[in-house]
Design an enzyme around this catalytic site. Structure first.
Site, PDB file in Angstrom:
ATOM      1  N   ASN A  36       0.804  -1.229   0.000  1.00 56.37           N
ATOM      2  CA  ASN A  36       0.000   0.000   0.000  1.00 56.37           C
ATOM      3  C   ASN A  36       0.836   1.277   0.000  1.00 56.37           C
ATOM      4  OD1 ASN A  36       0.509  -1.051   2.769  1.00 56.37           O
ATOM      5  ND2 ASN A  36      -0.356   0.912   3.387  1.00 56.37           N
ATOM      6  N   SER A  56      17.827  -5.452   4.558  1.00 57.83           N
ATOM      7  CA  SER A  56      18.328  -4.118   4.917  1.00 57.83           C
ATOM      8  C   SER A  56      19.836  -4.172   5.102  1.00 57.83           C
ATOM      9  CB  SER A  56      17.683  -3.639   6.224  1.00 57.83           C
ATOM     10  OG  SER A  56      18.307  -2.450   6.686  1.00 57.83           O
ATOM     11  N   TYR A  99      15.729  -5.162  15.031  1.00 58.45           N
ATOM     12  CA  TYR A  99      15.639  -4.999  13.576  1.00 58.45           C
ATOM     13  C   TYR A  99      16.832  -5.644  12.876  1.00 58.45           C
ATOM     14  CZ  TYR A  99      14.999  -2.589   9.096  1.00 58.45           C
ATOM     15  OH  TYR A  99      14.813  -2.297   7.765  1.00 58.45           O
ATOM     16  N   LYS A 128      16.769  -8.854  10.213  1.00 57.70           N
ATOM     17  CA  LYS A 128      17.255  -8.736   8.840  1.00 57.70           C
ATOM     18  C   LYS A 128      18.481  -9.619   8.602  1.00 57.70           C
ATOM     19  CE  LYS A 128      14.160  -5.778   7.430  1.00 57.70           C
ATOM     20  NZ  LYS A 128      13.156  -6.154   6.416  1.00 57.70           N
ATOM     21  N   GLN A 148      21.483 -15.147  -2.981  1.00 55.57           N
ATOM     22  CA  GLN A 148      22.290 -13.929  -2.934  1.00 55.57           C
ATOM     23  C   GLN A 148      21.587 -12.789  -2.201  1.00 55.57           C
ATOM     24  OE1 GLN A 148      25.517 -14.060  -4.174  1.00 55.57           O
ATOM     25  NE2 GLN A 148      24.884 -16.217  -4.367  1.00 55.57           N
ATOM     26  N   THR A 149      22.399 -11.876  -1.677  1.00 50.68           N
ATOM     27  CA  THR A 149      21.896 -10.622  -1.128  1.00 50.68           C
ATOM     28  C   THR A 149      22.427  -9.491  -1.990  1.00 50.68           C
ATOM     29  OG1 THR A 149      21.819 -11.471   1.148  1.00 50.68           O
ATOM     30  CG2 THR A 149      21.840  -9.086   0.868  1.00 50.68           C
TER      31      THR A 149
END
Length: 238
Positions: free
Chosen positions: A8, A132, A145, A149, A227-228
């Site tokens: 959204n 992140s 956080y 991540k 992969q990142t």
């Protein structure tokens, strides 16, 4: 068909719009009815939105069963939704820890599990999660956080190994500081401090993140898995 959580606003909205523009039918999720209205408005006839509470694991399983009962097949899963609840560890309470872990990490397990059998059956699938840079470098006041991540990296590498032979790729896109509603709340001193850590001296855009997701969801990325992909203007180079 693609499913995008948190569609959204921000990055999720940009991803869903780009997928729709490519002619891919999109299901977008939001935690609110107003959010669903926004999704339905921009998707028009090329998809729809529905309310999904990622903290409620039973709700995730029920909603996903409903989707498959309607003969929708999810070929592309974009785990975009995430939250922050920042605090130094000495002040952080259990609710701040658990809510972030539930939404940013545990929900990825349930969302991925709910689509993986169908993808294996079809011998095709794309699972892409928005991570992140903080998962790789850490940050003061964000142990919850950062842990959520960082945990995604091990999850995606392991899942990638499990389904690589089934035509399914599993990857992470890890943004740095992106120009969204969250960054607009920074005061001028905070903004300058963050900018000083970015060699490109600018914030990233939601379009740049969405473009990377579009690439990873395409046939051009069929040999990329586990992969990142870091998109951060040079603030972190693994």
């Amino acid at each position: 068909m693609a499913l995008v959580t948190g569609a959204n606003q921000g990055i999720g909205k940009e991803i869903a719009k780009k997928l729709s523009e490519k002619g891919i039918k999109v299901i977008g999720t939001s935690t609110t009815i107003n959010g669903v209205k926004i999704i339905n408005q921009y998707l028009k006839k090329n998809g729809f939105g529905f309310v999904l509470n990622l903290k409620d694991t039973d709700s995730i399983l029920e909603k996903m069963k409903e989707i498959y009962k309607k003969n929708y097949s999810i070929d592309i899963l974009i785990n975009n939704a995430g939250i922050k609840s920042d605090n130094l560890l000495v002040y952080m309470n259990s609710r701040e820890w658990e809510n972030v872990i539930k939404i940013n990490l545990t929900s990825i397990f349930y969302m991925s599990k709910s689509v993986i059998r169908s993808m294996i059956k079809n011998k095709y699938g794309r699972i892409i999660t928005i991570g992140s840079v903080i998962g790789s470098i850490g940050n003061r006041g964000q142990v919850n956080y950062s842990a959520s991540k960082s945990g995604l990296i091990g999850f995606h590498k392991s899942l990638a190994l499990e389904v690589a032979s089934k035509g399914i790729t599993v990857n992470i896109v890890a943004p740095g500081l992106i120009d969204t509603q969250l960054t607009k709340k920074l005061n001028i001193l905070q903004y300058k401090k963050h900018l000083s850590n970015i060699p490109m001296q600018r914030l990233g855009t939601t379009k740049e993140i969405a473009d990377a997701v579009m690439f990873l969801s395409s046939e051009k990325a069929s040999y990329i898995t586990g992969q990142t992909l870091h998109i951060n203007g040079g603030m972190y180079m693994p």
